[in-house]
Motif scaffolding. Structure first.
Motif, PDB file in Angstrom:
ATOM      1  N   VAL A 310      27.916  63.618  59.952  1.00 23.11           N
ATOM      2  CA  VAL A 310      26.468  63.393  59.996  1.00 23.11           C
ATOM      3  C   VAL A 310      25.976  63.475  61.432  1.00 23.11           C
ATOM      4  CG1 VAL A 310      24.670  61.640  59.752  1.00 23.11           C
ATOM      5  CG2 VAL A 310      26.299  62.018  57.888  1.00 23.11           C
ATOM      6  N   ALA A 311      26.658  62.747  62.313  1.00 22.61           N
ATOM      7  CA  ALA A 311      26.251  62.732  63.720  1.00 22.61           C
ATOM      8  C   ALA A 311      26.318  64.130  64.314  1.00 22.61           C
ATOM      9  CB  ALA A 311      27.144  61.767  64.497  1.00 22.61           C
ATOM     10  N   LYS A 312      27.371  64.887  63.978  1.00 22.39           N
ATOM     11  CA  LYS A 312      27.529  66.242  64.513  1.00 22.39           C
ATOM     12  C   LYS A 312      26.386  67.135  64.060  1.00 22.39           C
ATOM     13  CE  LYS A 312      30.383  69.164  62.603  1.00 22.39           C
ATOM     14  NZ  LYS A 312      31.602  69.852  62.158  1.00 22.39           N
ATOM     15  N   TYR A 313      26.036  67.088  62.779  1.00 17.24           N
ATOM     16  CA  TYR A 313      24.967  67.952  62.277  1.00 17.24           C
ATOM     17  C   TYR A 313      23.599  67.534  62.803  1.00 17.24           C
ATOM     18  CZ  TYR A 313      28.195  70.418  59.258  1.00 17.24           C
ATOM     19  OH  TYR A 313      29.226  71.197  58.812  1.00 17.24           O
ATOM     20  N   LYS A 314      23.433  66.226  63.083  1.00 17.65           N
ATOM     21  CA  LYS A 314      22.172  65.790  63.682  1.00 17.65           C
ATOM     22  C   LYS A 314      22.037  66.364  65.091  1.00 17.65           C
ATOM     23  CE  LYS A 314      20.817  61.427  63.146  1.00 17.65           C
ATOM     24  NZ  LYS A 314      19.566  61.414  62.421  1.00 17.65           N
ATOM     25  N   GLY A 317      21.223  69.985  64.865  1.00 16.15           N
ATOM     26  CA  GLY A 317      19.849  70.169  64.417  1.00 16.15           C
ATOM     27  C   GLY A 317      18.821  69.800  65.464  1.00 16.15           C
ATOM     28  N   GLY A 318      19.271  69.377  66.628  1.00 17.93           N
ATOM     29  CA  GLY A 318      18.346  69.050  67.714  1.00 17.93           C
ATOM     30  C   GLY A 318      17.694  67.697  67.568  1.00 17.93           C
ATOM     31  N   ALA A 319      18.293  66.816  66.761  1.00 12.70           N
ATOM     32  CA  ALA A 319      17.692  65.498  66.558  1.00 12.70           C
ATOM     33  C   ALA A 319      17.791  64.651  67.827  1.00 12.70           C
ATOM     34  CB  ALA A 319      18.398  64.778  65.404  1.00 12.70           C
ATOM     35  N   GLU A 320      16.819  63.764  68.001  1.00 12.95           N
ATOM     36  CA  GLU A 320      16.857  62.861  69.135  1.00 12.95           C
ATOM     37  C   GLU A 320      18.080  61.941  69.019  1.00 12.95           C
ATOM     38  OE1 GLU A 320      15.428  62.421  71.876  1.00 12.95           O
ATOM     39  OE2 GLU A 320      13.384  63.179  71.856  1.00 12.95           O
ATOM     40  N   LYS A 321      18.467  61.358  70.136  1.00 19.03           N
ATOM     41  CA  LYS A 321      19.612  60.461  70.117  1.00 19.03           C
ATOM     42  C   LYS A 321      19.233  59.052  69.688  1.00 19.03           C
ATOM     43  CE  LYS A 321      22.549  62.835  73.440  1.00 19.03           C
ATOM     44  NZ  LYS A 321      23.378  62.692  74.651  1.00 19.03           N
ATOM     45  N   PHE A 322      18.023  58.867  69.203  1.00 19.75           N
ATOM     46  CA  PHE A 322      17.598  57.551  68.757  1.00 19.75           C
ATOM     47  C   PHE A 322      16.505  57.699  67.708  1.00 19.75           C
ATOM     48  CE2 PHE A 322      15.693  58.661  72.873  1.00 19.75           C
ATOM     49  CZ  PHE A 322      14.367  58.789  72.518  1.00 19.75           C
ATOM     50  N   SER A 323      16.357  56.670  66.908  1.00 15.93           N
ATOM     51  CA  SER A 323      15.301  56.633  65.895  1.00 15.93           C
ATOM     52  C   SER A 323      14.145  55.801  66.438  1.00 15.93           C
ATOM     53  CB  SER A 323      15.827  56.008  64.601  1.00 15.93           C
ATOM     54  OG  SER A 323      16.870  56.783  64.061  1.00 15.93           O
TER      55      SER A 323
END
Length: 723
Positions: A310-314, A317-323
């Motif tokens: 999950v973390a790898k695909y996030k 996908g260019g997701a931020e490192k925090f919510s």
């Protein structure tokens, strides 16, 4: 370091093992992979499990929605399909990533979820091989190869039983031992009758072909009918008996069969609770994976491995490192320093849960009202520009004090005004509309681990004048910021538990509504509910912002406002009212083109917002036009001008009215809803003056002295106190 909030549903053998691994080895995992997995919420059918695993109260979810909304990843460890499928659907609907070891679920509902599987929103490594990474092998490493065949020992329980029976021990004795060791469930039917492996075969078929055939497409058998003498003969001949799942993709044949294996077979030495799976491909030949397949920790390890994926695909996908979560607190929540400091603790607690909070504040207590009164001691009608400048000082006090409170507690915080953030609005002083928000400053400070504290309710024009957004405008600031920041959720903290089915001050058994669509919330806000500004609700709908209304003073589930679950049948959600209404009647208006347009244009120029408008039946060459306005707007009406432009013979004003509305889904699709509403009022002896309706609302105008009786009767008749 990336923080990932993990919600766990189910604390059985697998779920409990996952919880313990994340709690006991969290720091070790973080050092190895650079990811921080934080258990945010947990839910279990039996509360006793919370004590067994030492779950603190703040981690216990009220319900599935509470768990989902407070998690980035939801782990479904409930098992079965009855409840699990509803949880997974809901979590995926709400945009969460789901990890599950539930082979029944994937086998039977995988086709429904196939798009989420392709988009890496649903992970299920642990559903087949326990600790064996067979799914990631097929989905990642072998993605460009043709898989021709899969065969494997996929159930550690049956493999353990067969291993022990081969030593001459009876089936019943070994089964009891397996149950005692935690390898077999209290009801072992799924394992010993072959259902478990059949589900896993179906899952593997779906991963390879893209279509899950379901257990009905798998021919299977179990181990309960084995003749002990037959087993002895197999052992004497130098062979072993194994329950093997087989997939032949050249013939699309899927089976689970008892097979005699020779010493040359790679499965010959796979004994005890071990599993092994062999994959044959056209380009790279055969692959053999082996590992433990029974017990909580092997399966939990596969789930944890999915969290790494999950973390790898996030990241890919260019997701931020925090919510990011926007938290807005109203004036009542911070009415004095003591309450403000309690809110500071709540903000810190939220930050510790794994999110980066962006805080929006209203003015403390009744500061805004006091500032208005102060201005009116000088001028009963103060200049709108100067009044907005004055009122903006209330929020500035709040954010500065909150930043001080957070800094005192050792957290980096920084306050911003609407001017500093360049929240650009138009020039409608007192009810300005947002044109643009520049969130670059906030994002920069979030990356530096600051808590930004933003003044709600205020903005600035392009020429530099301070403006305010109207009553409840801090809600609008928060929702607009949530959209601009890409925040997953906007939390609005009020002095109530959420949105109620009716005003709880009038209806004592009114209950909190768990979920509303944006459309329903807009109707409630427009027609009397004070919990959320209508413009803020409209903004949330337009830009797709999920809003959660919660109690600022205690932990509650709250009301989720979002797209809403799609339903067709009419549902009444709530009854609301608005008092202090007046009816304006234009009698004997000429029945000819252009008159209605002149009436509306005149009202627009007077800045009068009308609610309902009705044109009566034609009588000769004339009509009667009536409309409803709040009594507070009557002072804006120039009756002589309205009479002149409408050519009305007479203008009559009737005060002392109230509007009562029911709000819900598809209310006008069935006459039954309207009939029930009107009958209820008739039974109370309440006359209806005017009626208006939309698909999600039906409103009536009545004498204001009957409003409480009407609300109570309607709430009872539609049984709104029930879930």
């Amino acid at each position: 370091m990336r923080k990932v909030r993990v919600g766990i549903a189910g604390l059985g053998t697998v779920g409990g093992s996952i919880y313990r691994i994340l709690k006991e080895r969290g720091e070790e995992i973080e050092k190895r992979v650079g990811e921080r997995f934080i258990v945010s919420k947990v839910i279990n059918r039996s509360p006793q499990k919370y004590e067994v695993y030492g779950v603190p109260p703040e981690e216990i979810a009220f319900d599935f929605d509470d768990l989902i909304l407070n998690s980035d990843v939801v782990i479904e460890a409930i098992g079965g399909t009855d409840v699990a499928v509803d949880l997974v659907r809901r979590a995926l609907e709400l945009g969460r990533i789901v990890v599950t070891p539930n082979k029944n679920l994937i086998s039977e509902y995988g086709n429904e979820f196939v798009d989420y599987i392709r988009k890496r929103k649903l992970f299920f490594e642990a559903s087949v091989g326990g600790g064996i990474p067979i799914i990631s092998l097929l989905q990642d490493y072998l993605i460009f190869q043709k898989v021709t065949r899969i065969r494997g020992i996929m159930n550690g329980t049956t493999n353990y039983i067969l291993t022990e029976m081969s030593k001459g021990r009876p089936f019943d004795e070994v089964l009891k031992e397996a149950q005692k060791l935690g390898y077999a469930e209290a009801d072992p039917t799924n394992d010993v009758e072959g259902y478990d492996v059949a589900y896993k075969v179906s899952v593997l078929a779906g991963v390879v072909t893209g279509r899950f055939p379901g257990i009905h497409s798998v021919r299977f058998e179990g181990i309960t009918g084995i003749d002990p003498e037959y087993l002895k003969e197999i052992v004497r001949s130098g062979k072993k008996l194994k329950l093997i799942g087989e997939l032949d993709f050249s013939t699309n044949t899927y089976e689970v069969r008892l097979r005699e294996v020779t010493p040359e077979d790679p499965f010959f030495n796979v004994d005890g609770v071990d599993n092994a799976i062999e994959v044959s491909t056209d380009l790279a030949g055969d692959f053999l994976l082996k590992g433990r397949g029974a017990g909580g920790y092997p399966t939990a390890s596969a789930v944890i491995a999915d969290l790494f994926r999950v973390a790898k695909y996030k990241v890919l996908g260019g997701a931020e490192k925090f919510s990011v979560v926007v938290m807005k607190f109203g004036g009542a929540a911070i009415s004095d320093v003591e309450k403000l400091e309690k809110v500071a603790e709540k903000i810190i607690k939220r930050k510790k849960s794994g999110v980066r909070p962006v805080v929006v504040l209203s003015a403390m207590g009744d500061t805004t009202d006091r500032l208005i009164d102060l201005a009116k001691t000088i001028d009963e009608n103060p200049d709108p520009r100067e009044l907005d400048l004055l009122l903006s000082t209330g929020e500035i006090q709040s954010v500065a004090l909150m930043s001080i409170a957070l800094r005192k507690r050792g957290y980096r915080a920084i306050s911003f005004t609407g001017n500093q953030l360049k929240i650009i609005t138009d020039k409608r002083y007192g009810s300005a509309r947002i044109i643009d928000i520049n969130t670059d400053i906030i994002s920069r400070y979030l990356r530096q681990d600051f808590i930004p504290v933003i003044a709600g309710f205020q903005g600035i024009t392009e020429t530099g004048d301070i403006t305010t957004l109207g009553r409840g405008g801090s809600d609008l600031t928060a929702i607009a910021l949530a959209y601009s920041l890409g925040a997953d959720l906007c939390e609005l903290y009020k002095d109530v538990d959420g949105v109620y089915t009716a005003d709880p001050k009038i209806v004592k058994n009114a209950r909190v509504i768990k979920e509303l669509s944006w459309e329903e919330m807009i109707e409630l806000s427009r027609h009397g509910a004070q919990v959320l500004q209508a413009r803020a609700a409209e903004f949330a709908r337009k830009y797709g912002v999920k809003v959660l209304i919660k109690n600022a003073h205690r932990e509650t589930r709250g009301t989720l406002i979002w797209e809403g679950t799609k339903v067709e049948n009419p549902i009444v959600r709530a009854v609301t009212f608005e008092d202090g209404m007046a009816k304006v009647v234009l009698k004997d208006v000429p029945d000819k083109p252009g008159v209605a347009a002149r009436i509306m244009r005149t009202l627009s120029q007077m800045d009068v917002n009308i609610d309902m408008i009705i044109q009566g039946m034609k009588s000769g060459e004339y009509n009667t036009v009536a409309f409803i306005v709040p009594e507070s707007q009557l002072e804006k009406l120039d009756l002589d001008l309205l009479k002149t432009r409408s050519d009305a013979r007479e203008v009559i004003i009737e005060k002392g009215l109230a509007k009562v509305s029911i709000v819900g889904v598809n209310l006008t699709s069935s006459p039954e809803i309207s009939a029930t509403l009107f009958e209820t009022l008739a039974n109370e002896g309440i006359n209806i003056d005017m009626i208006s309706a939309s698909s999600s609302r039906i409103s009536v105008i009545i004498d204001s002295k009957y409003v409480e009786d009407a609300v109570k009767a309607i709430h009872s008749r539609f049984e709104l106190d029930r879930e």
